[in-house]
Design a protein around this motif. Structure first.
Motif, PDB file in Angstrom:
ATOM      1  N   SER A 212       0.672  -1.243   0.090  1.00 20.80           N
ATOM      2  CA  SER A 212       0.067   0.099   0.095  1.00 20.80           C
ATOM      3  C   SER A 212       0.792   1.478  -0.080  1.00 20.80           C
ATOM      4  N   GLY A 213       1.856   1.470   1.036  1.00 23.31           N
ATOM      5  CA  GLY A 213       2.742   2.530   0.853  1.00 23.31           C
ATOM      6  C   GLY A 213       3.533   2.808  -0.478  1.00 23.31           C
ATOM      7  N   SER A 214       3.912   1.539  -1.001  1.00 25.01           N
ATOM      8  CA  SER A 214       4.644   1.681  -2.218  1.00 25.01           C
ATOM      9  C   SER A 214       3.855   2.248  -3.347  1.00 25.01           C
ATOM     10  N   ALA A 215       2.662   1.934  -3.458  1.00 22.72           N
ATOM     11  CA  ALA A 215       1.546   2.356  -4.361  1.00 22.72           C
ATOM     12  C   ALA A 215       1.228   3.646  -4.115  1.00 22.72           C
ATOM     13  N   LEU A 216       0.812   4.022  -2.823  1.00 25.29           N
ATOM     14  CA  LEU A 216       0.186   5.664  -2.561  1.00 25.29           C
ATOM     15  C   LEU A 216       1.269   6.589  -2.550  1.00 25.29           C
ATOM     16  N   ASP A 398       0.477  -2.437  -8.440  1.00 24.81           N
ATOM     17  CA  ASP A 398      -0.149  -1.978  -9.639  1.00 24.81           C
ATOM     18  C   ASP A 398      -1.684  -1.936  -9.330  1.00 24.81           C
ATOM     19  N   MET A 399      -2.204  -2.697  -8.794  1.00 23.39           N
ATOM     20  CA  MET A 399      -3.675  -3.088  -8.395  1.00 23.39           C
ATOM     21  C   MET A 399      -4.118  -1.898  -7.637  1.00 23.39           C
ATOM     22  N   ILE A 400      -3.238  -1.422  -6.417  1.00 28.09           N
ATOM     23  CA  ILE A 400      -3.712  -0.274  -5.732  1.00 28.09           C
ATOM     24  C   ILE A 400      -3.520   0.915  -6.657  1.00 28.09           C
ATOM     25  N   ARG A 401      -2.579   0.779  -7.433  1.00 30.52           N
ATOM     26  CA  ARG A 401      -2.516   2.004  -8.556  1.00 30.52           C
ATOM     27  C   ARG A 401      -3.653   1.962  -9.433  1.00 30.52           C
ATOM     28  N   GLU A 402      -4.408   1.076  -9.881  1.00 31.87           N
ATOM     29  CA  GLU A 402      -5.457   0.812 -10.623  1.00 31.87           C
ATOM     30  C   GLU A 402      -6.989   1.390  -9.800  1.00 31.87           C
ATOM     31  N   GLU A 641       7.933  13.091  -8.223  1.00 25.59           N
ATOM     32  CA  GLU A 641       8.107  13.068  -9.624  1.00 25.59           C
ATOM     33  C   GLU A 641       7.064  13.998 -10.367  1.00 25.59           C
ATOM     34  N   PHE A 642       5.992  13.936  -9.762  1.00 26.44           N
ATOM     35  CA  PHE A 642       4.735  14.828 -10.475  1.00 26.44           C
ATOM     36  C   PHE A 642       4.502  16.007  -9.779  1.00 26.44           C
ATOM     37  N   GLY A 643       5.070  16.451  -8.889  1.00 24.84           N
ATOM     38  CA  GLY A 643       4.872  17.917  -8.115  1.00 24.84           C
ATOM     39  C   GLY A 643       3.533  17.842  -7.373  1.00 24.84           C
ATOM     40  N   ASP A 644       2.368  18.564  -7.807  1.00 20.12           N
ATOM     41  CA  ASP A 644       1.268  18.656  -7.148  1.00 20.12           C
ATOM     42  C   ASP A 644       0.242  17.981  -7.840  1.00 20.12           C
ATOM     43  N   ARG A 645       0.485  16.861  -8.693  1.00 22.72           N
ATOM     44  CA  ARG A 645      -0.439  16.223  -9.491  1.00 22.72           C
ATOM     45  C   ARG A 645      -0.418  14.774  -9.132  1.00 22.72           C
ATOM     46  N   ALA A 646      -1.737  13.968  -9.192  1.00 23.32           N
ATOM     47  CA  ALA A 646      -1.792  12.814  -8.792  1.00 23.32           C
ATOM     48  C   ALA A 646      -1.440  11.836 -10.250  1.00 23.32           C
ATOM     49  N   PRO A 647      -0.756  10.933 -10.416  1.00 20.75           N
ATOM     50  CA  PRO A 647      -0.632  10.336 -12.022  1.00 20.75           C
ATOM     51  C   PRO A 647      -1.526   9.466 -12.162  1.00 20.75           C
ATOM     52  N   PHE A 648      -2.206   9.147 -13.252  1.00 14.50           N
ATOM     53  CA  PHE A 648      -2.818   8.135 -13.913  1.00 14.50           C
ATOM     54  C   PHE A 648      -1.636   6.943 -14.194  1.00 14.50           C
ATOM     55  N   THR A 649      -1.913   5.636 -13.855  1.00 13.94           N
ATOM     56  CA  THR A 649      -0.684   4.648 -13.737  1.00 13.94           C
ATOM     57  C   THR A 649      -1.148   3.741 -15.048  1.00 13.94           C
ATOM     58  N   LEU A 650      -0.325   3.265 -15.852  1.00  8.98           N
ATOM     59  CA  LEU A 650      -0.425   2.237 -16.690  1.00  8.98           C
ATOM     60  C   LEU A 650      -0.056   1.008 -16.290  1.00  8.98           C
ATOM     61  N   THR A 651      -1.043  -0.022 -16.052  1.00  8.81           N
ATOM     62  CA  THR A 651      -0.757  -1.228 -15.614  1.00  8.81           C
ATOM     63  C   THR A 651      -0.904  -2.427 -16.505  1.00  8.81           C
ATOM     64  N   GLU A 652      -0.563  -3.624 -16.245  1.00  8.67           N
ATOM     65  CA  GLU A 652      -0.759  -4.656 -17.217  1.00  8.67           C
ATOM     66  C   GLU A 652      -1.685  -5.848 -16.647  1.00  8.67           C
ATOM     67  N   ILE A 653      -2.269  -6.445 -17.342  1.00  9.53           N
ATOM     68  CA  ILE A 653      -3.118  -7.774 -17.029  1.00  9.53           C
ATOM     69  C   ILE A 653      -2.014  -8.965 -16.676  1.00  9.53           C
ATOM     70  N   PRO A 654      -2.109  -9.408 -15.793  1.00  9.49           N
ATOM     71  CA  PRO A 654      -1.155 -10.668 -15.085  1.00  9.49           C
ATOM     72  C   PRO A 654      -1.583 -11.692 -15.927  1.00  9.49           C
ATOM     73  N   ASP A 655      -0.420 -12.889 -16.185  1.00 14.26           N
ATOM     74  CA  ASP A 655      -0.706 -14.069 -17.001  1.00 14.26           C
ATOM     75  C   ASP A 655      -0.789 -14.912 -15.557  1.00 14.26           C
ATOM     76  N   ASN A 656      -2.076 -15.223 -15.483  1.00 10.06           N
ATOM     77  CA  ASN A 656      -2.461 -16.535 -14.378  1.00 10.06           C
ATOM     78  C   ASN A 656      -2.699 -17.746 -15.041  1.00 10.06           C
ATOM     79  N   SER A 657      -2.267 -18.042 -16.026  1.00 10.18           N
ATOM     80  CA  SER A 657      -2.144 -19.446 -16.549  1.00 10.18           C
ATOM     81  C   SER A 657      -1.764 -20.426 -15.563  1.00 10.18           C
ATOM     82  N   LEU A 658      -2.294 -21.710 -15.432  1.00  9.68           N
ATOM     83  CA  LEU A 658      -1.752 -22.786 -14.692  1.00  9.68           C
ATOM     84  C   LEU A 658      -1.746 -23.985 -15.489  1.00  9.68           C
TER      85      LEU A 658
END
Length: 785
Positions: A212-216, A398-402, A641-658
């Motif tokens: 949580s801390g890393s994302a926020l 990344d999920m918390i950023r989403e 990194e972004f000053g006084d603005r919150a960034p939208f984050t680009l994330t990826e869909i994980p591969d959960n194949s088993l």
């Protein structure tokens, strides 16, 4: 009356044996409950007080717990009301259980350790070990000894100093912290480590909300939540994802119910339909005690393990479609323009996503996702809460950023009734980090300390939990000091971790009760008994207060009121000060004796070293304490990194194949458990009685295995090319997505590779473990037993 336990047979009956391994023959299945709380919660709470032989003593303490003139609950970090608190009590079932463990009259003395060898005690399970009672005097295990023996406090500190001072480098020591440790103890602890010369400060946050801390921090500028308790009463929509309030933070259900009463809707997202997500029977109301209580979740989404990212993106696709149909009614374009950055790039990604494919990947039906998106689309005030169901996923950051992406689209952060709420675990885990219990302190924090105290602080980053385990195993760390907690049982890859711990020159554990971490030890080991939160802490004939920070940034006082079980206990703050004086001696520039004699002086210097603590000693004695500054709560998102603005984050869909014979396993706690402390052997809400070694599975998966509910199996993990095995589990058919399974920790921590971590936060990914399930082989149990 105090009761001493000299021999384990006095305390435990039916010790597991070859005829009844892990007491599995006692396991029973009961109906799964559809709501949490109620009369059963009250009965369970007082049942534990009776079991610990502390009904009168414990009940008296219950009515002081979480009161403004009382002590802070030693269990979870959920906040107390800012205004008047209930005269019936501000505690939950699990808080009462935690208090029962502290207030118990059962005691472990030197006679107990004389009669019971370490190897004999290690044969007991964690539940049995924890039920022995409170530790009463310092104990020492010499090299090659079989039994702990008493040691004076003075000699214990001399032993610690001897080992620390013989290290070739201060980085050969590591100082672990539990979330129970007070602000005062945390501050002097990190100060000692830095003056000693290292930032090796792994802590329990490295296993729960480091993600949580890393994302926020990188998106909104602060690694904490942004909401207050009042926001839950004013919001339009609450989304709970990867969290079970009925067990992990039961008092949260009162806030959810009050929000519902005021008109809020609730969406619950979780692989299991937990009772605490579905309904709440308020035990402080007649209707809650005797009736059906309050329905909580208006919509439940049974997401697959790690299907959350696909679900969130599918919701975003629908929100964007709704905005096209109803321009200006769904997205907050003014907020996006003034407060964010990266919006256009964020929009472009959806050209490459297909809604139906995302829905399939999430495990949630298209219709349910559509309903969820509709509920979100036209609400202005939204709170999103999460727990370790997200933070312990490989892509948890990344999920918390989403999640932040959705709130930024809606402008639902930094205003009343809206924002993020990471539901913290232990009662002062957030305060620990505020007090600079951190293996990666900032340059600003280090500059302040260096200027104030006048010693050169270490600048190199230290070890977090995972890196500390590896360093211990590689013999780069030779002394491990544990301020509370149960390091072995809390950490991943149990066999690997235990092998490392046995290589330590010295393991020191500051504890209130016996746990497995005392029985898997270094070449030498010390157990240092300390006060519980409910105990009177008397210094210079005056009962002291300590302080904590709850999960919403409120700093409050805590004053114990129970007579201690022994006159040989020492507060954690004084333990650190005496260790510092013994270890550093004349080369220290810190007046440790001053801190030892008055916690007020510790707070005076915290005020000078940590922002937000102006007039600390005055404000913390005011009713309810005070809020720490939180710029994001006020709508100011200040990042490097972004000053006084919150960034939208680009994330990826994980591969959960088993593979065909693979399953995803998530570990969780029972309702009779807090972190690694096992209160009992039931998991009432999920229908489990008298057992813990169960694996929840979808009925179709059970059929495909050619097995049935009740069959015994062994669980395997093969990460890193290593076979890890957890033998003898009972299959329980449950409402859970296919190819997903759930088990309890710490029993299955052995299956979690130390290399299976969350990207960026380096936390153990204990909610995402690939396993294989095989028919039970009795030889595996015999080998372990």
């Amino acid at each position: 009356m105090k009761e001493d336990y000299k021999n384990k047979e006095n305390q435990m009956k039916n010790e597991p044996d070859a005829e009844n391994p892990y007491r599995l023959s006692d396991l029973k299945l009961t109906p799964v409950e559809k709501s949490a709380g109620g009369i059963h919660a009250v009965m369970a709470a007082f049942g534990h007080l009776i079991e610990e032989k502390t009904l009168v003593r414990g009940t008296r303490a219950l009515f002081k717990m979480n009161q403004t003139d009382g002590f802070d609950c030693p269990s979870c970090a959920w906040p107390d009301p800012d205004d008047e608190r209930s005269v019936l009590g501000e505690y939950c079932e699990n808080g009462a259980k935690a208090l029962a463990e502290e207030a118990t009259t059962k005691r472990i003395t030197a006679a107990f350790f004389k009669e019971n060898s370490v190897s004999d005690l290690a044969r007991l399970d964690d539940y049995q070990i924890g039920k022995m009672g409170r530790l009463t005097e310092p104990m020492y295990l010499p090299k090659d000894a079989t039994h702990y023996q008493p040691i004076s406090w003075e000699h214990a500190f001399e032993k610690i100093a001897e080992h620390l001072n013989m290290l070739e480098s201060p980085h050969e020591a590591a100082f672990y912290t539990s979330g129970r440790t007070s602000n005062e103890a945390s501050f002097v602890y990190q100060l000692f480590a830095k003056e000693f010369g290292t930032n090796n400060m792994p802590d329990c946050s490295n296993m729960c909300h480091e993600t949580s801390g890393s994302a926020l921090r990188t998106t909104i500028g602060i690694g904490k939540g942004t909401v207050t308790l009042e926001d839950f009463y004013e919001t339009d929509l609450i989304i709970e994802i990867g969290h079970n309030p009925g067990t992990n933070a039961p008092r949260m259900m009162s806030a959810l119910a009050k929000g519902k009463k005021n008109g809020a809707k609730i969406i619950a997202i979780n692989p299991l339909p937990e009772a605490g997500l579905i309904g709440f029977q308020d035990p402080q109301k007649v209707k809650g005690m005797l009736g059906n209580g309050v329905k909580l979740a208006d919509l439940y989404l049974p997401v697959k393990i790690n299907g959350d990212m696909a679900l969130l993106k599918a919701i975003e696709i629908l929100l964007l479609e709704f905005e096209k149909k109803f321009p200006g009614e769904v997205l907050n374009h003014e907020f996006i323009k003034e407060k964010t950055i990266g919006y256009e790039e964020f929009l472009k990604q959806f050209e490459h996503y297909d809604f139906e494919e995302l829905a399939k990947e999430s495990g949630v039906s298209s219709a349910d996702i559509y309903e969820a998106a509709q509920m979100i689309a036209f609400k202005k005030r939204i709170i999103i809460c999460w727990g370790m169901g997200l933070t312990q996923q490989p892509n948890g950051v990344d999920m918390i950023r989403e999640i932040l992406n959705i709130l930024l689209l809606k402008g639902s952060i930094g205003k009343p009734g809206a924002g993020v709420c990471p539901v913290r675990g232990h009662s002062n885990v957030q305060g620990n980090r505020t007090m600079m219990i951190d293996e990666k302190p900032t340059d600003q924090q280090l500059d302040i300390l260096e200027n104030f105290y006048g010693f050169k602080v270490p600048r190199a980053h230290g070890y977090d939990v995972v890196r500390a385990i590896k360093a211990i195993h590689e013999e780069k760390v030779k002394v491990l000091f544990c301020m509370g907690g149960n390091f072995l049982s809390a950490t991943p890859d149990t066999t690997y971790t235990a092998e490392g711990i046995r290589k330590l020159n010295l393991l020191v554990s500051v504890s209130t009760k016996l746990n497995r971490g005392h029985l898997v030890h270094g070449k030498e080991a010390l157990i240092l008994p300390t006060y519980g939160r409910s105990d009177k802490d008397i210094v210079n004939d005056e009962i002291q207060i300590v302080t904590t920070e709850n999960s919403m940034g409120v700093v409050q006082s805590s004053k114990g009121m129970l007579d201690a079980v022994s006159d040989q206990l020492i507060n954690e703050t004084q333990i650190v000060c005496r260790m510092a004086m013994a270890t550093l001696g004349q080369r220290s520039v810190v007046n440790w004796q001053r801190y030892h004699d008055s916690y007020d002086t510790v707070r005076d210097d915290i005020e000078k070293c940590i922002p937000g603590f102006k007039d600390y000693n005055i404000r913390v004695r005011e009713k309810g304490g005070f809020y720490l500054p939180n710029a994001a709560r006020d709508g100011k998102f200040i990042t490097k990194e972004f000053g006084d603005r919150a960034p939208f984050t680009l994330t990826e869909i994980p591969d959960n194949s088993l593979e065909e014979d693979e399953y995803l396993m998530a570990t969780t706690r029972t309702h009779d458990q807090f972190n690694t402390t096992i209160y009992g052997l039931d998991d009432r809400y999920r229908g489990i009685k008298n057992g813990r070694r169960v694996i929840f599975m979808n009925s179709k998966d059970i059929d495909r295995l050619g097995m049935k509910s009740g069959d015994k199996v062994d669980l395997f993990n093969y990460d890193d090319g290593i076979e890890r095995v957890a033998p003898l589990f009972v299959i329980v058919s449950y409402q859970i997505p296919e190819k997903n399974t759930v088990t309890y920790f710490p029993e299955t921590n052995v299956l979690v590779s130390v290399n299976n971590v969350v990207k960026e936060s380096n936390m153990p990914a204990s909610k995402y473990v690939k396993i294989k399930i095989k028919k039970h082989n009795p030889e595996l149990y015999k080998k372990e037993y």
